[in-house]
Motif scaffolding. Sequence first.
Motif, mmCIF file in Angstrom:
data_model
loop_
_atom_site.group_PDB
_atom_site.id
_atom_site.type_symbol
_atom_site.label_atom_id
_atom_site.label_comp_id
_atom_site.label_asym_id
_atom_site.label_seq_id
_atom_site.Cartn_x
_atom_site.Cartn_y
_atom_site.Cartn_z
ATOM 1 N N GLN A 22 10.042 34.998 9.799
ATOM 2 C CA GLN A 22 9.914 34.763 8.365
ATOM 3 C C GLN A 22 8.885 33.678 8.084
ATOM 4 O OE1 GLN A 22 13.653 33.916 6.492
ATOM 5 N NE2 GLN A 22 14.510 35.946 6.869
ATOM 6 N N ALA A 57 5.480 34.469 6.080
ATOM 7 C CA ALA A 57 5.404 33.869 4.751
ATOM 8 C C ALA A 57 4.259 32.889 4.609
ATOM 9 C CB ALA A 57 6.734 33.179 4.420
ATOM 10 N N ARG A 73 9.021 30.676 3.592
ATOM 11 C CA ARG A 73 9.600 31.851 2.930
ATOM 12 C C ARG A 73 10.027 31.494 1.512
ATOM 13 N NH1 ARG A 73 14.458 33.978 1.679
ATOM 14 N NH2 ARG A 73 14.716 36.252 1.743
ATOM 15 N N LEU A 128 7.026 31.021 -0.676
ATOM 16 C CA LEU A 128 6.461 32.317 -1.058
ATOM 17 C C LEU A 128 7.271 32.948 -2.182
ATOM 18 C CD1 LEU A 128 4.453 34.640 -0.570
ATOM 19 C CD2 LEU A 128 6.035 35.509 1.188
#
Length: 393
Positions: free
Chosen positions: A61, A65, A244, A247
């Motif tokens: 992740q 991200a 993450r 984002l």
Amino acid sequence: MAASAPLYTWQQPDWPQLRYDAAAASPALLRARELKGEVSGMARAIGLEGLVEAEQELWMQEAVATAAIEGERLELAAVRSSVMRRLGTGDDTGPTDRHVDGLVEVIYDATTNFDQPLDADRLCRWQSALFPGGTTGIRRIAVGRYRDHADPMQIVSGLPGREVVHYTAPPSSSVAREMDAFLAWFAQTQRAGMDGIARAAIAHLWFETIHPFEDGNGRVGRAVADMALAQDTGASTRLFSLSRQLLVDRKGYYDALSKGQSGGMDVTAFVQWFAQAFGQACIASSQVIQSSLERSRFWSRHARYALNERQRLLLCRLLEAGDGGFLGGLNVEKYLKMVRVSKATATRDLSDLVRNGMLHTVGQGKALRYYVTVPGWTHGVADDSGLQGGAAA
């Protein structure tokens, strides 16, 4: 004519004396620390062996991200392969990508070697690893060194001729001096007992304000924040993916940076925003760890059953989709799109899984749907009284 007021923080006369109001930021910081403690508690309860899958997911992740924030889309298979090789949890048969490997290496070094000094050479090696060919797209850029071009370093959007300048960084001629001050502060505050989450926030904002490289500043700056957070934790295990969450709220992230770079030396608002974002990252991590634990328990409960490769892959897909993640549930037709077998074989595969309690069914006839049986998962089905077939004990 009077001189115009400074537009950016770095143009202020008291730059770079960044500070924050500890009392005002305290509620956000305390909440973030509580959420971080909950994640750490879950990790201790599971143990290092049980964390392998969750940590691998969080590494993936983070890599995907931090690149996506810059508009880059990485091939998931290459990211998974690179992460597994770096963590030693897989073989070398997956796809390789030098660009992906370099990014994963940067994240790994920042998080696992957090106790090593952060200096100019290390930062330059990180930036160089992001651009193994020395280019971004087809354009050559300066790699492995601070920017030295005479043109202003600007963040710009819009079409040619209609550009909008969002930020102008300090001139290249002052970057080395600016970075010396930043790195000295980073080393000093690690020993000074400053709140670790606030320190990570200020470190990220300060680094992004200097924007020392020709490209890659966002990814390197987020690695700096990751390193500060790892230093605060005192452990190299990745328990969250900050990128993450950044984002997820990309606009909020850019807005917070912009406000932090254009105000005065008081960056309390950015520290508060960062603490809230970090807290949300911890909540998301708890969900990843919980899902990993549920998958591990599922396989342990059903370890006595022999499965063919089709059935194993199906169950992996259903478990990875999570509670309600497989839209509309599974039926024979959907399963046939995944495997190359006859309808009779597909029906037999599913019936065996129901009989063994690994799947259960809802509905009848053409409305019959199959769901993976995990305690607590409802798959969006309001009335569990309609369950048919075997349910796991």
